[in-house]
Design a protein around this motif. Structure first.
Motif, mmCIF file in Angstrom:
data_model
loop_
_atom_site.group_PDB
_atom_site.id
_atom_site.type_symbol
_atom_site.label_atom_id
_atom_site.label_comp_id
_atom_site.label_asym_id
_atom_site.label_seq_id
_atom_site.Cartn_x
_atom_site.Cartn_y
_atom_site.Cartn_z
ATOM 1 N N CYS A 1 0.825 -1.211 0.000
ATOM 2 C CA CYS A 1 0.000 0.000 0.000
ATOM 3 C C CYS A 1 0.859 1.261 0.000
ATOM 4 O O CYS A 1 0.518 2.257 -0.648
ATOM 5 C CB CYS A 1 -0.948 -0.010 1.193
ATOM 6 S SG CYS A 1 -2.261 -1.254 1.064
ATOM 7 N N THR A 2 1.973 1.230 0.711
ATOM 8 C CA THR A 2 2.890 2.365 0.702
ATOM 9 C C THR A 2 3.440 2.594 -0.703
ATOM 10 O O THR A 2 3.490 3.731 -1.192
ATOM 11 C CB THR A 2 4.031 2.122 1.697
ATOM 12 O OG1 THR A 2 3.486 1.974 3.003
ATOM 13 C CG2 THR A 2 5.005 3.278 1.698
ATOM 14 N N VAL B 1 0.666 4.198 -2.844
ATOM 15 C CA VAL B 1 0.482 5.630 -2.613
ATOM 16 C C VAL B 1 1.565 6.423 -3.329
ATOM 17 O O VAL B 1 1.288 7.438 -3.986
ATOM 18 C CB VAL B 1 0.492 5.937 -1.100
ATOM 19 C CG1 VAL B 1 0.556 7.444 -0.847
ATOM 20 C CG2 VAL B 1 -0.754 5.361 -0.436
ATOM 21 N N THR C 1 -1.470 4.796 4.949
ATOM 22 C CA THR C 1 -1.618 5.611 3.744
ATOM 23 C C THR C 1 -1.568 7.104 4.063
ATOM 24 O O THR C 1 -1.098 7.896 3.241
ATOM 25 C CB THR C 1 -2.915 5.268 2.991
ATOM 26 O OG1 THR C 1 -4.031 5.418 3.866
ATOM 27 C CG2 THR C 1 -2.874 3.843 2.466
ATOM 28 N N GLN C 2 -2.048 7.486 5.243
ATOM 29 C CA GLN C 2 -1.926 8.891 5.637
ATOM 30 C C GLN C 2 -0.454 9.300 5.741
ATOM 31 O O GLN C 2 -0.050 10.369 5.271
ATOM 32 C CB GLN C 2 -2.635 9.134 6.968
ATOM 33 C CG GLN C 2 -4.148 9.168 6.869
ATOM 34 C CD GLN C 2 -4.816 9.277 8.234
ATOM 35 O OE1 GLN C 2 -4.228 8.937 9.264
ATOM 36 N NE2 GLN C 2 -6.051 9.739 8.248
ATOM 37 N N ALA D 1 2.123 7.705 4.314
ATOM 38 C CA ALA D 1 2.732 7.607 2.982
ATOM 39 C C ALA D 1 2.352 8.809 2.120
ATOM 40 O O ALA D 1 3.184 9.313 1.359
ATOM 41 C CB ALA D 1 2.285 6.310 2.309
ATOM 42 N N SER D 2 1.122 9.282 2.252
ATOM 43 C CA SER D 2 0.696 10.456 1.467
ATOM 44 C C SER D 2 1.451 11.707 1.883
ATOM 45 O O SER D 2 1.696 12.587 1.063
ATOM 46 C CB SER D 2 -0.809 10.680 1.649
ATOM 47 O OG SER D 2 -1.552 9.601 1.134
#
Length: 263
Positions: free
Chosen positions: A230-231, A234, A253-254, A256-257
């Protein structure tokens, strides 16, 4: 996108949410944890799964969908099905999206239905079906090129049936008719799959190829491998991540974003 399997035989959580009450509790939990879309499925698509048919899918799906819709009127609800009668019943019961693992291949009535409904349509790359897909992994030397070409061709078919391009969301179909090495190549070269105007969805959660890399046979123990994928997603600009473990993946994800801001 939080996964809610309304099945007795899904590969990692079959039987856990296969009553309307359990499905509603899980939906509420995932929404509270930060899911922005819920994906309900009443037909397992794991390798070797038996197909149950439209009537049984509808029997499993609609009561849970109706309860979730009543409790969460603003939630975005997706339904994972490759059968048009199921998709039609789901849309009538309040679903917003249809997620077709066959990309419109399996039921000739699906694409005209999506065109008429005007709803978002997740068009996934796959080959064969649950019984045959593990034997359909010959892509030559460039699986990314083959998957991209197949997604374009499937999109052309959808547009010929009246589906608008801006309804489409692409999914390269991790784990569907792909070896571990081919899944890894797709992930390493995700940017090649990004096309203007078509969001990309990725479904890595607990998948078999993660277990192969980590030597982890237990599907539920593959969270951190899923997190790593998932990283990467993103960083590449993937728009939607379809996962079972919503709360930790939302945090991942927060972060990574913040590290790879899109745009």
């Amino acid at each position: 996108m939080g996964v809610i399997n309304l099945t007795p035989d899904s590969f990692s959580d079959g039987g856990l949410f296969n009553t309307p009450e359990r499905a509603l509790r899980q939906a509420s939990k995932q929404l509270k944890a930060g899911a922005t879309v819920l994906d309900l499925g009443a037909q397992s698509t794991r390798p070797g799964a038996e197909e149950v048919g439209a009537a049984e899918e509808i029997r499993r799906l609609i009561p849970a969908l109706q309860q979730i819709r009543a409790a969460h009127p603003q939630a975005v609800l997706s339904v994972d099905t490759f059968l048009a009668p199921v998709a039609e019943a789901a849309l009538e019961a309040g679903a917003n999206w249809i997620n077709d693992v066959s990309g419109g291949r399996r039921d000739p009535a699906m694409l005209p239905l999506i065109a008429e409904a005007g709803c978002p349509f997740v068009l996934m790359h796959s080959r064969g079906n649950s019984k045959t897909m593990d034997g359909l992994t010959d892509y030559g030397t460039d699986v990314v090129k083959s998957v991209l070409q197949a997604l374009e061709e499937a999109s052309d078919c959808a547009e010929l049936a009246g589906v608008q391009r801006d309804q489409l969301i692409w999914d390269p179909g991790l784990g569907f008719a792909k070896t571990t090495e081919q899944n890894l190549q797709l992930l390493q070269e995700l940017e090649r799959l990004l096309q203007p105007g078509v969001p990309l969805l990725l479904g890595p959660s607990r998948k078999r190829f993660i277990g192969a890399v980590l030597d982890e046979p237990r599907a539920k123990a593959r969270l951190w491998g899923t997190a790593a994928v998932c990283t990467r997603a993103v960083g590449a600009g993937v728009a939607v991540l379809r996962v079972h473990d919503v709360a930790p993946i939302v945090q991942i994800t927060q972060m990574a974003s913040a590290l790879w801001p899109i745009g």
